[in-house]
Write an enzyme that holds these catalytic residues in place. Structure first.
Site, PDB file in Angstrom:
ATOM      1  CG  PHE A   1     -12.198  -0.646   4.199  1.00 32.74           C
ATOM      2  CD1 PHE A   1     -12.317  -1.071   5.499  1.00 32.74           C
ATOM      3  CD2 PHE A   1     -13.269   0.031   3.630  1.00 32.74           C
ATOM      4  CE1 PHE A   1     -13.476  -0.841   6.229  1.00 32.74           C
ATOM      5  CE2 PHE A   1     -14.429   0.269   4.345  1.00 32.74           C
ATOM      6  CZ  PHE A   1     -14.543  -0.173   5.659  1.00 32.74           C
ATOM      7  CB  CYS A   2      -5.690   0.265   2.154  1.00 36.74           C
ATOM      8  SG  CYS A   2      -4.860   0.462   3.733  1.00 36.74           S
ATOM      9  CG  ASN A   3     -10.350   0.350  -2.773  1.00 37.83           C
ATOM     10  OD1 ASN A   3     -10.390   1.284  -3.572  1.00 37.83           O
ATOM     11  ND2 ASN A   3     -10.656  -0.881  -3.113  1.00 37.83           N
TER      12      ASN A   3
END
Length: 631
Positions: free
Chosen positions: A417-419
């Site tokens: 999740f781009c984290n």
């Protein structure tokens, strides 16, 4: 608790009184039929990715641009003035939504939250470090989105120090009154943190804003100078009210599709006017210049903050559509507080049931990746991040779960999740493991969900204001049917903690779906049927004279490639192994073999072989029955 009790708790009636206290008093099914009938038959649970726009919002916008002529706001003719005035009305409406005013904040439109972050990175008054002056500090929580962490790329060449801060370290040190910095102007520092984690849904205290600005919170206590706060609100504002009068962050980037679903490619940077005056902009585009010379390095920006930073012609039609977004949202839900109650109630119930699911051996079905138990909506957003486990405690790959969910029209998000920071923390992935996984071929966004049996990402479901209790039911039923070894049980101790409503008669039934042979087999599959006969074999180690016992509990054969399995308790052998195992395949009219990569619904076809009649029957839900003679 038995499977029947779980079915009881999954009925709407049994949860109505609990959920009603969190809803916003509307006929949810009526709302869906009127505004979102396009999602009929689909369970959409990726609102943290983007929420869905209502039909009436698009209709109102269409009626608006059909009646009015909106010209380029840089011109001065009547239609251009109409555009300018309407855009300024929208700016005011945005500030009103966040309980602030033009006297305190300015709205700078960008192409999205990421562009707003880059604007801050490029224009913040950084001071390069030297032997006499340590210079500016760029600090960020490791639970930040990639676009926040990526700001360091614009600073590295300028000698700006970057300090990643783990969430548990934020309140580690608080300075005394004597050590509090008095120098508020010489050097500027920036601290970035998310109002809500896009990974776990954890909400970080908005009180951090004033504490960091005043030097009362780590890491502000370590460096003299003036501390500014960038509050990444993109995920938070989709379902929660943000009051900037109480938490006056200096920079607040947002993306509007997170709130309305439409338009995409439009965001804004809400910047405190006091902080905006310090920003240093070098590039200038059309509409930003008060005066400049083409043959001489002479440029004077416009005095207005907004005019200085909006290069070129803004996306004025998309901006105008925001007015209808705010109006439609208010008419349908009443307020952001109502949305917060509604979505948190759904997320809390889903979390409650998911965390209580157990396999028939008592082991948990899901591992929740989070920091709280959904007791307080001030601490948790409507996001559930988790991994599914088999009955041996091994992680089921997220890509496998995602492919199975698509067959049932259930849509959620998988991966990191781009984290990356949060993903590493919750999944215990070391820095070296990230590098090793990259060397093994895994990159962000691909379908490599397990490397050496260890997960590279997880699953995330998230709710929006149009989400319904049936969405939660469908998701839970999907998990039970496909990833729980029967008989299903619930953790009664954990369930009691949530003070769940009284049990009512169930109206649904659950069957564990057959797992296709193109997918990695679950270890839970070996214990699915308790009535299967067991065959025990013993092998003797002649050298060490030791005996070991092996038990065969189930037999599965796959007569047709890429179709479901056929379970038996005993079966004859053929010339190449189990009789009729992997003997047939499905081909198209050109005799090309089909598999689940080309036709995922093949896994729904269930073959049944009758040895007595020498026939094979193929059946699937909603399809006709076909008989074949085995040769």
């Amino acid at each position: 608790m038995a499977a029947q009790d779980f079915q009881d708790l999954c009925t709407f009636e049994s949860f109505k009184s609990f959920w009603h206290s969190y809803g916003y008093g509307v006929d949810q099914q009526g709302l869906i039929e009127q505004e979102f009938n396009r999602i009929k038959g689909l369970t959409y649970l990726d609102h943290a990715g983007t929420t869905l726009f209502p039909k009436s919002q698009i209709k109102a916008f269409y009626d608006d641009i059909s009646r009015n002529i909106y010209g380029n706001p840089h011109s001065h003719n009547p239609c251009s003035r109409l555009t300018h005035d309407t855009v300024e009305t929208v700016r005011y409406r945005i500030l009103q939504h966040f309980n602030t005013s033009p006297e305190e904040y300015s709205v700078i439109f960008t192409s999205g939250c990421t562009a707003a972050l880059k604007l801050v990175a490029d224009t913040f008054p950084w001071t390069a470090g030297s032997s006499q002056n340590p210079g500016s500090q760029f600090c960020f929580l490791t639970d930040n989105h990639t676009s926040v962490v990526g700001m360091r790329g614009a600073l590295a060449l300028n000698g700006i120090s970057t300090v990643p801060v783990r969430p548990q370290e934020v309140e580690k040190r608080k300075p005394s009154a004597q050590t509090k910095s008095e120098d508020v102007s010489s050097v500027s520092h920036l601290f970035c943190y998310p109002a809500q984690s896009n990974f776990s849904g954890r909400k970080y205290p908005l009180s951090y804003v004033k504490e960091i600005q005043s030097g009362q919170l780590y890491p502000a206590c370590q460096h003299s100078g003036r501390w500014f706060v960038l509050l990444d609100a993109a995920c938070f504002v989709s379902c929660s009210p943000l009051d900037l009068s109480r938490c006056p962050a200096d920079f607040v980037p947002i993306s509007f599709y997170k709130i309305f679903g439409f338009p995409t490619g439009l965001g804004a940077l809400l910047v405190r006017n006091e902080a905006a005056e310090l920003l240093r902009k070098t590039y200038f585009g059309g509409g930003t210049a008060a005066a400049y010379l083409a043959e001489e390095n002479y440029f004077i920006p416009k005095p207005n903050v907004i005019s200085r930073f909006e290069d070129g012609t803004i996306s004025f039609l998309d901006i105008i559509s925001l007015y209808h977004g705010f109006e439609t949202l208010r008419k349908l839900t009443g307020s952001m507080l109502n949305i917060q109650h509604h979505t948190f109630g759904l997320a809390r119930y889903t979390f409650m049931m998911l965390s209580c699911l157990r396999h028939n051996n008592g082991k948990p079905v899901a591992q929740i990746h989070g920091d709280n138990d959904f007791q307080n909506m001030a601490e948790q957003g409507p996001i559930i991040n988790f991994s599914l486990l088999d009955d041996q405690g091994q992680t089921v790959g997220y890509s496998q779960v995602d492919k199975m969910a698509s067959l049932f029209n259930i849509h959620f998000r998988t991966g990191c999740f781009c984290n990356t920071g949060a993903c590493q923390h919750y999944l215990s992935i070391s820095n070296q493991t990230v590098k090793s996984n990259l060397h093994a071929g895994h990159i962000c966004g691909d379908n490599i969900d397990l490397v050496d049996g260890c997960p590279t990402g997880s699953l995330r479901v998230s709710f929006g204001y149009m989400s319904s209790f049936e969405d939660s039911q469908n998701f839970l039923q999907f998990v039970v049917n496909n990833f729980v070894s029967k008989p299903l049980i619930l953790d009664q101790i954990r369930l009691a903690r949530f003070k769940s409503p009284s049990v009512m008669k169930a109206s649904v039934s659950y069957d564990l779906a057959l797992i296709p042979n193109d997918q990695p087999r679950h270890k839970s599959e070996l214990k699915t049927t308790a009535s299967a006969e067991s065959t025990t074999t013993k092998s003797e180690d002649t050298e060490q004279n030791n005996h070991s016992t092996h038990t065969l509990t189930n037999i599965f054969i796959y007569p047709v490639k890429s179709c479901a399995s056929f379970q038996v308790t005993e079966w004859p052998l053929g010339p190449q192994g189990l009789l009729y195992d992997r003997l047939w395949m499905v081909v198209n009219e050109n005799a090309v073999c089909l598999n689940q990569k080309r036709e995922p619904k093949l896994c729904l076809i269930c073959p049944v072989i009758c040895l007595a009649s020498n026939t094979m029957k193929l059946h699937a839900a909603g399809l006709y029955i076909k008989y074949y003679t085995c040769i």
